[in-house]
Design a protein around this motif. Structure first.
Motif, PDB file in Angstrom:
ATOM      1  N   LEU A 210       4.098   3.322  13.975  1.00 41.23           N
ATOM      2  CA  LEU A 210       3.846   1.949  14.358  1.00 41.23           C
ATOM      3  C   LEU A 210       3.017   1.220  13.628  1.00 41.23           C
ATOM      4  O   LEU A 210       3.013  -0.087  13.145  1.00 41.23           O
ATOM      5  N   GLY A 211       1.752   1.878  13.538  1.00 39.10           N
ATOM      6  CA  GLY A 211       0.536   1.227  12.706  1.00 39.10           C
ATOM      7  C   GLY A 211       1.069   0.973  11.211  1.00 39.10           C
ATOM      8  O   GLY A 211       0.364  -0.156  10.660  1.00 39.10           O
ATOM      9  N   LYS A 212       1.712   1.727  10.631  1.00 37.06           N
ATOM     10  CA  LYS A 212       1.970   1.547   9.358  1.00 37.06           C
ATOM     11  C   LYS A 212       3.065   0.218   9.197  1.00 37.06           C
ATOM     12  O   LYS A 212       2.902  -0.461   8.468  1.00 37.06           O
ATOM     13  N   GLU A 213       4.171   0.252  10.082  1.00 37.48           N
ATOM     14  CA  GLU A 213       5.036  -0.897  10.051  1.00 37.48           C
ATOM     15  C   GLU A 213       4.460  -2.358  10.653  1.00 37.48           C
ATOM     16  O   GLU A 213       4.999  -3.114  10.168  1.00 37.48           O
ATOM     17  N   LEU A 214       3.446  -2.159  11.195  1.00 36.50           N
ATOM     18  CA  LEU A 214       2.798  -3.353  11.822  1.00 36.50           C
ATOM     19  C   LEU A 214       1.592  -3.997  11.148  1.00 36.50           C
ATOM     20  O   LEU A 214       0.920  -4.891  11.395  1.00 36.50           O
ATOM     21  N   ASP A 215       1.279  -2.683   9.953  1.00 40.71           N
ATOM     22  CA  ASP A 215       0.099  -3.197   9.051  1.00 40.71           C
ATOM     23  C   ASP A 215      -1.384  -3.328   9.915  1.00 40.71           C
ATOM     24  O   ASP A 215      -2.097  -4.125  10.015  1.00 40.71           O
ATOM     25  N   LEU A 216      -1.343  -2.002  10.792  1.00 36.79           N
ATOM     26  CA  LEU A 216      -2.608  -2.286  11.730  1.00 36.79           C
ATOM     27  C   LEU A 216      -3.872  -1.063  11.129  1.00 36.79           C
ATOM     28  O   LEU A 216      -4.848  -1.361  11.626  1.00 36.79           O
ATOM     29  N   PHE A 217      -3.314  -0.291  10.446  1.00 34.20           N
ATOM     30  CA  PHE A 217      -4.575   0.770  10.015  1.00 34.20           C
ATOM     31  C   PHE A 217      -4.264   1.041   8.524  1.00 34.20           C
ATOM     32  O   PHE A 217      -3.136   0.846   7.903  1.00 34.20           O
ATOM     33  N   ASP A 218      -5.122   1.663   7.819  1.00 32.89           N
ATOM     34  CA  ASP A 218      -5.356   1.995   6.346  1.00 32.89           C
ATOM     35  C   ASP A 218      -6.158   3.366   6.543  1.00 32.89           C
ATOM     36  O   ASP A 218      -7.390   3.275   6.420  1.00 32.89           O
ATOM     37  N   PHE A 219      -5.669   4.423   6.525  1.00 25.76           N
ATOM     38  CA  PHE A 219      -6.362   5.719   6.509  1.00 25.76           C
ATOM     39  C   PHE A 219      -6.594   6.146   5.257  1.00 25.76           C
ATOM     40  O   PHE A 219      -7.500   6.874   4.704  1.00 25.76           O
ATOM     41  N   ASP A 220      -5.583   5.789   4.162  1.00 28.83           N
ATOM     42  CA  ASP A 220      -5.729   6.247   2.977  1.00 28.83           C
ATOM     43  C   ASP A 220      -7.010   5.597   2.171  1.00 28.83           C
ATOM     44  O   ASP A 220      -7.871   6.292   1.621  1.00 28.83           O
ATOM     45  N   ALA A 221      -7.068   4.347   2.349  1.00 31.76           N
ATOM     46  CA  ALA A 221      -8.477   3.594   1.730  1.00 31.76           C
ATOM     47  C   ALA A 221      -9.674   4.149   2.675  1.00 31.76           C
ATOM     48  O   ALA A 221     -10.517   4.457   1.702  1.00 31.76           O
ATOM     49  N   ALA A 222      -9.616   4.282   3.717  1.00 29.64           N
ATOM     50  CA  ALA A 222     -10.833   4.937   4.339  1.00 29.64           C
ATOM     51  C   ALA A 222     -11.252   6.345   3.855  1.00 29.64           C
ATOM     52  O   ALA A 222     -12.327   6.794   3.657  1.00 29.64           O
ATOM     53  N   ALA A 223     -10.015   7.018   3.408  1.00 34.88           N
ATOM     54  CA  ALA A 223     -10.370   8.644   3.143  1.00 34.88           C
ATOM     55  C   ALA A 223     -10.818   8.295   1.609  1.00 34.88           C
ATOM     56  O   ALA A 223     -11.747   9.344   1.379  1.00 34.88           O
ATOM     57  N   GLU A 224     -10.544   7.319   0.771  1.00 36.60           N
ATOM     58  CA  GLU A 224     -11.362   7.252  -0.412  1.00 36.60           C
ATOM     59  C   GLU A 224     -12.682   6.814  -0.303  1.00 36.60           C
ATOM     60  O   GLU A 224     -13.643   7.296  -1.200  1.00 36.60           O
ATOM     61  N   VAL A 225     -12.809   5.925   0.723  1.00 35.84           N
ATOM     62  CA  VAL A 225     -14.216   5.297   0.739  1.00 35.84           C
ATOM     63  C   VAL A 225     -15.336   6.353   1.501  1.00 35.84           C
ATOM     64  O   VAL A 225     -16.363   6.641   1.407  1.00 35.84           O
ATOM     65  N   SER A 226     -14.735   7.074   2.657  1.00 35.51           N
ATOM     66  CA  SER A 226     -15.610   7.765   3.579  1.00 35.51           C
ATOM     67  C   SER A 226     -14.973   9.314   3.449  1.00 35.51           C
ATOM     68  O   SER A 226     -15.893  10.103   4.006  1.00 35.51           O
ATOM     69  N   GLY A 227     -14.045   9.520   3.559  1.00 39.93           N
ATOM     70  CA  GLY A 227     -13.447  10.986   3.487  1.00 39.93           C
ATOM     71  C   GLY A 227     -12.246  10.970   4.700  1.00 39.93           C
ATOM     72  O   GLY A 227     -11.920   9.963   4.876  1.00 39.93           O
ATOM     73  N   SER A 228     -11.828  12.223   5.185  1.00 40.97           N
ATOM     74  CA  SER A 228     -10.774  12.219   5.910  1.00 40.97           C
ATOM     75  C   SER A 228     -11.238  12.006   7.573  1.00 40.97           C
ATOM     76  O   SER A 228     -12.594  11.936   7.815  1.00 40.97           O
ATOM     77  N   LYS A 229     -10.582  11.602   8.258  1.00 50.74           N
ATOM     78  CA  LYS A 229     -10.519  11.185   9.632  1.00 50.74           C
ATOM     79  C   LYS A 229     -11.596  10.126   9.728  1.00 50.74           C
ATOM     80  O   LYS A 229     -12.233   9.693  10.749  1.00 50.74           O
ATOM     81  N   PHE A 230     -11.409   9.035   8.753  1.00 50.06           N
ATOM     82  CA  PHE A 230     -11.922   7.707   8.946  1.00 50.06           C
ATOM     83  C   PHE A 230     -10.887   6.827   8.968  1.00 50.06           C
ATOM     84  O   PHE A 230      -9.616   7.193   8.431  1.00 50.06           O
ATOM     85  N   TYR A 231     -11.031   5.504   8.983  1.00 49.96           N
ATOM     86  CA  TYR A 231      -9.871   4.644   8.997  1.00 49.96           C
ATOM     87  C   TYR A 231     -10.631   3.171   9.129  1.00 49.96           C
ATOM     88  O   TYR A 231     -11.587   2.903   9.428  1.00 49.96           O
ATOM     89  N   TYR A 232      -9.699   2.316   8.358  1.00 51.36           N
ATOM     90  CA  TYR A 232      -9.811   0.880   8.767  1.00 51.36           C
ATOM     91  C   TYR A 232      -8.685   0.710   9.831  1.00 51.36           C
ATOM     92  O   TYR A 232      -7.646   0.786   9.713  1.00 51.36           O
ATOM     93  N   LEU A 233      -9.365  -0.475  10.787  1.00 53.01           N
ATOM     94  CA  LEU A 233      -8.415  -1.205  11.498  1.00 53.01           C
ATOM     95  C   LEU A 233      -8.173  -2.437  10.629  1.00 53.01           C
ATOM     96  O   LEU A 233      -8.964  -3.155  10.417  1.00 53.01           O
ATOM     97  N   LYS A 234      -6.857  -3.131  11.179  1.00 51.58           N
ATOM     98  CA  LYS A 234      -6.664  -4.363  10.423  1.00 51.58           C
ATOM     99  C   LYS A 234      -5.656  -5.249  11.550  1.00 51.58           C
ATOM    100  O   LYS A 234      -5.204  -4.682  12.285  1.00 51.58           O
ATOM    101  N   ASN A 235      -5.992  -6.395  11.056  1.00 49.68           N
ATOM    102  CA  ASN A 235      -5.145  -7.503  11.712  1.00 49.68           C
ATOM    103  C   ASN A 235      -5.392  -7.487  13.198  1.00 49.68           C
ATOM    104  O   ASN A 235      -6.517  -7.198  13.758  1.00 49.68           O
ATOM    105  N   GLU A 236      -4.011  -7.327  13.911  1.00 55.62           N
ATOM    106  CA  GLU A 236      -4.012  -7.389  15.377  1.00 55.62           C
ATOM    107  C   GLU A 236      -4.639  -6.269  15.941  1.00 55.62           C
ATOM    108  O   GLU A 236      -5.334  -6.311  17.189  1.00 55.62           O
TER     109      GLU A 236
END
Length: 521
Positions: A210-236
């Motif tokens: 759901l988060g991928k289709e609604l563009d709500l999260f970005d785990f890949d970018a957070a993994a590059e910036v901070s490591g695994s088990k981090f996340y960006y919340l986006k939009n709504e």
């Protein structure tokens, strides 16, 4: 494309008009659809009052303390050895009771020896006050010198022995409520089940899809910036987090809780005093190298330390706080499908309730806390059950703990409390818990109150007629662990067209937004 908080617009979406960011004095505007109002503090400076005006500060001991010390009732432990031993077995604790009692007996013996030598030294000093022959005076000087050196050595040994006793005693968990089921997690009993699980006529998606289709999260970018088990919340998803926090605060504040934001870095000793082990194997606590500080895993820790080493005024009890903070956890040992996405993350936002109260009132306020949690989750239309957690599943501070498990369609099962993972790694997941810690934390934090009803009838302010101070009881409960709540809402309110409905109580806090829809390319 997002254009700002005051006029958020998403591509091909209706522009959202959100209220301006409120000041503290304008918060009732944010909560205009509720009956909430701030509770006037009896003090002219309410924030200052949290740490000074409501306190009767106890005198500080002179000298340097080698480590913090809990006020443990060792005599009670010794007199009730079998009861304490059974409690350790029931809670699957590895505390060494025999060693604690052995060290306690050694300490009592050494204390008597210290007092004996101190008495001899004082007797020698008194003898030297009179008229003496030079030879006798010299003999007494030598004897006094030897006694002083011997006493200093004994006192050093006593400090070291007391430190060892404290370290071992700190491993002993709280006693357990007699109604708590005995055994492991599987022995926990269901108190009640509320609501019903949604019926879907289409394939159910989990929050990741759901988060991928609604563009709500970005785990890949957070993994590059901070490591695994981090996340960006986006939009709504950002608006949803803010809405959850503000709605929860407004609802809990209606019930007389004072709002707080807390420090998110605390001293390791405060973490330990609250019953957690920041430097143990598989700890959930992040410690800062070359310092005595840690990142908090829950606001329970800084709120618990708010009145540390103080005597509270009886007339101000109970003290009820609702605290917003970010929380940081190592998630050591966590693995598997139930840790993907937002299930287990290193950093998240949480709203925590905390109460300081009189001992005879703690069971009442425990029921109040779980009722608040049930009301919050019912208002959001969730299907959940509350459990009375079994003895082996209790963290060291908890006398009794209730968990709230909400139905998560993406897992097709209930999830368990987020606060449990700070004590031990769990296979299952969670949305909330409520714990009565009795005086376990207050004995370590040094938080007492002076009962007004036990003071002498004369009403004079002299020291001699004050009632002896007693330790308060502390309770804590999660009002909203944001990532887990986002999971529940996305998965339970998903629609066949891929959109997600926003529960009605949250819509005023999201600028009137009622649905999260897919975005056109």
């Amino acid at each position: 494309m997002m254009t700002g908080l005051l006029g958020c617009s998403f591509q091909n979406q209706t522009t959202l008009k959100l209220p301006s960011i409120p000041t503290f004095s304008s918060l009732p505007f944010l909560f205009k659809n509720s009956t909430f109002s701030f509770h006037k503090s009896p003090l002219s400076r309410p924030i200052k009052a949290l740490s000074s005006a409501i306190l009767q500060t106890s005198p500080q001991e002179q000298g340097v303390k080698l480590q913090w010390k809990a006020t443990v009732d060792f005599k009670w432990i010794k007199d009730n050895k079998e009861t304490v031993a059974a409690n350790l077995r029931n809670r699957n604790s590895d505390a060494d009771l025999d060693l604690v009692l052995h060290l306690y007996d050694e300490m009592l013996t050494l204390q008597k020896e210290v007092e004996r030598v101190r008495g001899e030294r004082n007797a020698v000093a008194n003898k030297m006050k009179g008229k003496l022959d030079p030879s006798e005076r010299q003999r007494l000087i030598e004897e006094g010198k030897n006694l002083k050196e011997g006493l200093a050595a004994l006192e050093d040994d006593l400090v070291e022995l007391n430190n060892k006793l404290q370290l071992e005693a700190q491993c002993i968990p709280n006693m357990t409520h007699p109604d708590v089921p005995i055994g492991g997690e599987d022995c926990s009993t269901i108190r009640k089940t509320i609501g019903s699980s949604p019926n879907f006529s289409f394939p159910v998606k989990d929050h990741l899809q759901l988060g991928k289709e609604l563009d709500l999260f970005d785990f890949d970018a957070a993994a590059e910036v901070s490591g695994s088990k981090f996340y960006y919340l986006k939009n709504e998803a950002v608006l949803l987090e803010m809405a959850l926090v503000n709605w929860t605060l407004s609802e809990v504040m209606k019930r007389g809780f004072t709002p707080l934001t807390t420090p998110e870095i605390v001293r390791s000793s405060v973490v330990e005093k609250c019953g957690f082990q920041p430097r143990a194997n598989n700890t959930q606590i992040y410690s800062i190298d070359d310092s005595d500080q840690c990142l908090i895993g829950t606001a329970e820790i800084p709120v618990g330390g708010l009145h540390m080493d103080s005597i509270l005024s009886d007339s101000f009890l109970p003290l009820k706080y609702v605290a917003f903070s970010h929380c940081f956890r190592t998630e050591a040992g966590a693995a598997g499908t139930a840790t993907r996405g937002l299930y287990r993350v290193h950093q998240f936002s949480k709203v925590e309730m905390f109460i300081f109260c009189r001992p005879e009132e703690s069971e009442h306020y425990h029921q109040e806390l779980i009722k608040i949690e049930e009301d919050l989750f019912s208002s959001l239309g969730l299907h959940f059950k509350t459990l009375d957690m079994a003895s082996a599943d209790l963290g060291a501070p908890a006398y009794r703990k209730y968990d709230v498990e909400a139905w998560m369609p993406g897992l097709e099962r209930f999830g368990e409390p987020v606060d449990t993972i700070i004590v031990q790694v769990l296979v299952l997941l969670a949305i909330s818990s409520a714990s009565n810690c009795t005086d376990y934390q207050s004995r370590r934090l040094g938080i007492r109150y002076r009962p007004a009803s036990e003071a002498l009838a004369s009403g004079k302010k002299s020291k001699g007629n004050l009632a002896p101070p007693q330790f308060v009881h502390t309770l804590n409960a999660t009002a909203c662990a944001v990532p887990r709540m986002i999971i529940c809402l996305l998965e339970n309110y998903q629609q066949e067209d891929g959109s997600v409905l926003i529960p009605e109580p949250l819509r005023p806090f999201m600028g009137g937004l009622s649905v999260i829809s897919t975005k056109s390319l």
